[in-house]
Design a protein around this motif. Structure first.
Motif, PDB file in Angstrom:
ATOM      1  N   ALA A 160       0.878  -1.183   0.000  1.00 49.39           N
ATOM      2  CA  ALA A 160       0.000   0.000   0.000  1.00 49.39           C
ATOM      3  C   ALA A 160       0.905   1.219   0.000  1.00 49.39           C
ATOM      4  N   ILE A 161       0.965   1.891  -1.126  1.00 45.83           N
ATOM      5  CA  ILE A 161       2.031   2.888  -1.273  1.00 45.83           C
ATOM      6  C   ILE A 161       1.558   4.110  -2.038  1.00 45.83           C
ATOM      7  N   THR A 162       2.157   5.243  -1.684  1.00 43.61           N
ATOM      8  CA  THR A 162       1.817   6.495  -2.348  1.00 43.61           C
ATOM      9  C   THR A 162       2.605   6.635  -3.645  1.00 43.61           C
ATOM     10  N   TYR A 163       1.949   7.171  -4.648  1.00 49.10           N
ATOM     11  CA  TYR A 163       2.639   7.450  -5.927  1.00 49.10           C
ATOM     12  C   TYR A 163       3.441   8.740  -5.774  1.00 49.10           C
ATOM     13  N   VAL A 164       2.752   9.785  -5.260  1.00 52.09           N
ATOM     14  CA  VAL A 164       3.434  11.063  -4.982  1.00 52.09           C
ATOM     15  C   VAL A 164       3.058  11.463  -3.556  1.00 52.09           C
ATOM     16  N   SER A 165       4.056  11.738  -2.738  1.00 48.48           N
ATOM     17  CA  SER A 165       3.805  12.121  -1.341  1.00 48.48           C
ATOM     18  C   SER A 165       3.176  13.506  -1.274  1.00 48.48           C
ATOM     19  N   ASN A 166       2.110  13.646  -0.475  1.00 50.36           N
ATOM     20  CA  ASN A 166       1.452  14.953  -0.374  1.00 50.36           C
ATOM     21  C   ASN A 166       2.244  15.928   0.491  1.00 50.36           C
ATOM     22  N   VAL A 167       3.201  15.422   1.266  1.00 48.46           N
ATOM     23  CA  VAL A 167       4.011  16.313   2.105  1.00 48.46           C
ATOM     24  C   VAL A 167       5.316  16.682   1.391  1.00 48.46           C
ATOM     25  N   MET A 168       5.975  15.686   0.814  1.00 52.70           N
ATOM     26  CA  MET A 168       7.310  15.887   0.257  1.00 52.70           C
ATOM     27  C   MET A 168       7.313  16.037  -1.277  1.00 52.70           C
ATOM     28  N   GLY A 169       6.219  15.641  -1.898  1.00 53.77           N
ATOM     29  CA  GLY A 169       6.165  15.743  -3.362  1.00 53.77           C
ATOM     30  C   GLY A 169       7.066  14.750  -4.077  1.00 53.77           C
ATOM     31  N   TYR A 170       7.574  13.764  -3.372  1.00 56.34           N
ATOM     32  CA  TYR A 170       8.446  12.766  -4.016  1.00 56.34           C
ATOM     33  C   TYR A 170       7.626  11.783  -4.829  1.00 56.34           C
ATOM     34  N   VAL A 171       8.153  11.404  -5.976  1.00 54.87           N
ATOM     35  CA  VAL A 171       7.522  10.383  -6.811  1.00 54.87           C
ATOM     36  C   VAL A 171       8.169   9.048  -6.461  1.00 54.87           C
ATOM     37  N   SER A 172       7.369   8.083  -6.037  1.00 50.40           N
ATOM     38  CA  SER A 172       7.930   6.763  -5.686  1.00 50.40           C
ATOM     39  C   SER A 172       8.303   6.000  -6.971  1.00 50.40           C
ATOM     40  N   PRO A 173       9.327   5.150  -6.897  1.00 48.36           N
ATOM     41  CA  PRO A 173       9.703   4.350  -8.086  1.00 48.36           C
ATOM     42  C   PRO A 173       8.714   3.201  -8.290  1.00 48.36           C
ATOM     43  N   ILE A 174       7.518   3.594  -8.681  1.00 47.55           N
ATOM     44  CA  ILE A 174       6.355   2.704  -8.642  1.00 47.55           C
ATOM     45  C   ILE A 174       6.458   1.512  -9.582  1.00 47.55           C
ATOM     46  N   LYS A 175       6.936   1.768 -10.796  1.00 52.40           N
ATOM     47  CA  LYS A 175       6.905   0.667 -11.784  1.00 52.40           C
ATOM     48  C   LYS A 175       7.717  -0.529 -11.319  1.00 52.40           C
TER      49      LYS A 175
END
Ligand code: C6P
Length: 402
Positions: free
Chosen positions: A164-179
């Motif tokens: 269960a993971i965020t794509y883009v953090s609402n606090v930090m704006g980081y994009v997770s390496p989702i693929k």
């Protein structure tokens, strides 16, 4: 190129507030007149219920509602019947946990999540884990507080059932390496529930290419009305999931000793849906397409980079997410409570958010009470950056720190 002068004319809030510097689009985007007008037209010239009436107006309303489903499906490159309308991202994320999670998680199973999660992504799984005797594992963050594939691998095991993971953090704006995370999770037969509330409004999302199992987002962050969101789910998963709400419209047959449900997505849309809001969401997709989602992404990244460069040069300001590539800035006026600091911005008509942003895990991890957050969208320009930076300087001076 985004023409902000032209775009601002599409948002009537600027008519009454020509001095407005709206930097809180991560909370909610402003609503364009185009979308508002379409919602108004539906309510004025139609305004009846869907899926029920056996008369022309109701057929028309149903067609408009289902057209919106097709528009949303196209927007994220999903099949039509994988799009479930919900009340928002929170509702969608909860639906996955309450249905898929409660049906499939067993004692000792592992649920992988992160410290960057919004409460609506993390808490539903914490609840499932508590009820089912499963174990929550947190992906360790790197020195920049980012999720990395290597760190994800360190918590992924044969017992992992859900990520269960965020794509883009609402606090930090980081994009997770989702693929890569999705690919690795699937190798362990785990499913991935993506919180894309901060991604879908700002970047091109292709659920087929991502191969995610579930993806949740809200309409109000992408220029649609409040009160509507989306759960995308792979059809084969939606088909085996039990509904969590029962009643009107989702039933197929109801007898004294048995009940059956419609096929997905309808079995998850209990009762009268948010008809005008869904129709508005369809038009919001048209609106974003007409501007160009890649253009929007480029524009807000450019503004955030410039703002971070200038904010980080101010003595007495800490920027926490210099490495972010999205339109979100996490910062603080050193030694000042974010709510106090935000009052200076507010005085200058600069709307930013302050606090823990419903993501206490990361604020605790940063060791702060909260952060200030500025977030950009298509209607912001470099003058907004100037006003943000001036307000930050004023806050530093006002609180007499340096
Ligand atoms: N974040 C903010 O950051 P709702 O409230 O259901 O529309 O969306 C919930 C949600 C889920 N995930 C992420 C990553 C989010 O950012 C949000 C909403 C808002 O200001 C409100 S806390």
């Amino acid at each position: 190129m985004i023409d902000t002068n032209k775009i601002r004319k599409m948002f009537r809030v600027y008519e009454n507030n020509p001095n407005l510097v709206y930097l809180d689009s991560a909370a909610s985007a402003l609503k364009p007149d185009f979308v508002n007008q379409k919602v108004y037209e539906f309510n004025s010239f139609n305004g009846v219920n869907v899926h029920r009436g056996v008369y022309e107006l109701s057929y028309e309303a149903t067609n408009m509602y289902e057209d919106a489903r097709q528009k949303v499906a196209n927007f994220i490159n999903s099949p039509f019947d994988s799009v479930v309308f919900t009340r928002g991202a929170s509702d969608a994320l909860n639906l996955v946990a309450l249905s898929y999670g409660m049906q499939n998680i067993k004692p000792g199973d592992e649920i992988v999540t992160s410290l960057l999660e919004h409460h609506s992504s993390h808490m539903p799984w914490f609840n499932v884990a508590k009820k089912k005797g499963a174990i929550i594992k947190y992906i360790p963050l790197d020195e920049n507080n980012m999720i990395t594939v290597e760190n994800f691998k360190s918590v992924l095991t044969d017992k992992t059932k859900v990520v269960a993971i965020t794509y883009v953090s609402n606090v930090m704006g980081y994009v997770s390496p989702i693929k890569e995370i999705i690919r690795l999770a699937h190798k362990k037969n785990a499913i991935v529930s993506l919180d894309a509330a901060q991604a879908v409004p700002h970047m091109k999302i292709d659920v087929k290419d991502l191969d995610c199992d579930f993806l949740s987002f809200s309409g109000h962050k992408m220029c649609a009305p409040f009160g509507v969101g989306v759960l995308y789910g792979k059809k084969e998963l939606l088909d085996i999931m039990e509904p969590v709400e029962f009643g009107g419209d989702m039933a197929d047959t109801v007898m004294m000793d048995n009940q059956t449900y419609k096929d997905a997505p309808y079995k998850f849309e209990t009762g009268t849906p948010m008809v005008s809001e869904v129709i508005g969401l369809g038009y919001a997709c048209d609106f974003l397409n007409s501007i160009g989602i890649e253009e929007i992404e480029r524009h807000e990244n450019m503004l955030a980079l410039e703002a971070k460069r200038r904010l980080s040069q101010i003595k007495g300001v800490t920027v926490y997410n210099m490495k972010a590539t999205t339109g979100v800035i996490a910062f603080n006026i050193d030694g000042v409570h974010p709510h106090d600091a935000a009052s200076v911005f507010d005085k200058n008509n600069v709307c930013i958010r302050a606090g823990h942003h419903c993501a206490q895990l990361i604020t605790r991890h940063l060791g702060v009470l909260g952060t200030l957050r500025a977030s950009f969208y298509m209607y912001n320009d470099l003058k907004d950056v100037d006003r943000l930076v001036e307000s930050a300087k004023e806050a530093v001076e006002f609180f007499g720190q340096f």
